[in-house]
Design an enzyme around this catalytic site. Structure first.
Site, mmCIF file in Angstrom:
data_model
loop_
_atom_site.group_PDB
_atom_site.id
_atom_site.type_symbol
_atom_site.label_atom_id
_atom_site.label_comp_id
_atom_site.label_asym_id
_atom_site.label_seq_id
_atom_site.Cartn_x
_atom_site.Cartn_y
_atom_site.Cartn_z
ATOM 1 N N GLN A 78 0.884 -1.439 0.246
ATOM 2 C CA GLN A 78 0.082 -0.434 -0.539
ATOM 3 C C GLN A 78 1.267 1.141 0.129
ATOM 4 O O GLN A 78 1.072 1.680 0.824
ATOM 5 C CB GLN A 78 -0.706 -0.090 0.745
ATOM 6 C CG GLN A 78 -2.062 0.996 1.099
ATOM 7 C CD GLN A 78 -3.264 0.534 2.043
ATOM 8 O OE1 GLN A 78 -2.641 0.523 2.609
ATOM 9 N NE2 GLN A 78 -3.841 1.775 1.581
ATOM 10 N N PHE A 79 0.925 1.440 -0.903
ATOM 11 C CA PHE A 79 2.143 3.074 -1.304
ATOM 12 C C PHE A 79 1.149 4.441 -0.436
ATOM 13 O O PHE A 79 2.066 5.542 -0.498
ATOM 14 C CB PHE A 79 2.564 3.133 -2.807
ATOM 15 C CG PHE A 79 1.631 4.148 -3.676
ATOM 16 C CD1 PHE A 79 1.792 5.272 -3.997
ATOM 17 C CD2 PHE A 79 0.330 3.068 -4.060
ATOM 18 C CE1 PHE A 79 0.816 5.734 -4.177
ATOM 19 C CE2 PHE A 79 -0.529 4.319 -4.338
ATOM 20 C CZ PHE A 79 -0.524 5.112 -5.278
ATOM 21 N N THR A 80 0.376 4.103 -0.400
ATOM 22 C CA THR A 80 -0.764 5.326 0.648
ATOM 23 C C THR A 80 -0.079 5.731 1.364
ATOM 24 O O THR A 80 -0.317 6.888 1.752
ATOM 25 C CB THR A 80 -2.274 4.931 -0.042
ATOM 26 O OG1 THR A 80 -2.619 4.258 0.650
ATOM 27 C CG2 THR A 80 -2.389 5.029 -1.820
#
Length: 146
Positions: A78-80
């Site tokens: 989850q790069f967010t």
């Protein structure tokens, strides 16, 4: 490197309408890789995730780890988690690691978990995933290696 961990009764991930992984009692791990993260960060963070005492013991106190209860882990990239929102209303993802390097560190993190606790399942790095979970507690904790 950041991990948002959630104590779950169950969790699953679906990609393109197909269920690709499912776990029972354990930890759902959302993993974000930031610029400058290293293999040492993934080793440190994997140890923290495996040893974090977020499961109840016999007296209902959070004194047991996922290893203590022989639970499962589901790891989702989850790069967010690298987002900052200090300015304006649009998240800034400039602290997120480049995808090729991030995937290497994501895989390293997963390998470290599996080496110490084989009950690990994953999503697919970079895929559009739908994650379903039953958060137990609820218990959600953000752990950062920096």
């Amino acid at each position: 490197m950041k991990a948002l961990i959630q104590r779950v009764a169950s969790a699953s991930v679906h990609i393109a309408g197909e269920q690709t992984a499912v776990i029972g009692t354990g930890i759902l791990v959302f993993l974000g890789v930031l610029k400058g993260d290293t293999e040492a960060d993934s080793v440190w963070l994997s140890n923290k995730v495996l040893n974090h005492r977020i499961f109840p013991d016999g007296s209902a106190a959070m004194n047991q780890s996922v290893q203590d209860i022989d639970g499962e882990l589901l790891v989702i990239s989850q790069f967010t988690l690298a987002a900052t929102s200090k300015k304006g209303n649009r998240p800034d993802f400039s602290q997120a690691e480049q995808p090729l390097r991030a995937e290497v560190l994501y895989q390293h993190f997963v390998q470290e978990l599996v080496r110490k606790h084989p009950a690990v399942k994953t999503g697919v790095f970079g895929a559009n995933m739908q994650v379903k979970s039953i958060n137990d507690g609820p218990v959600s904790i953000l752990i950062s290696s920096s």
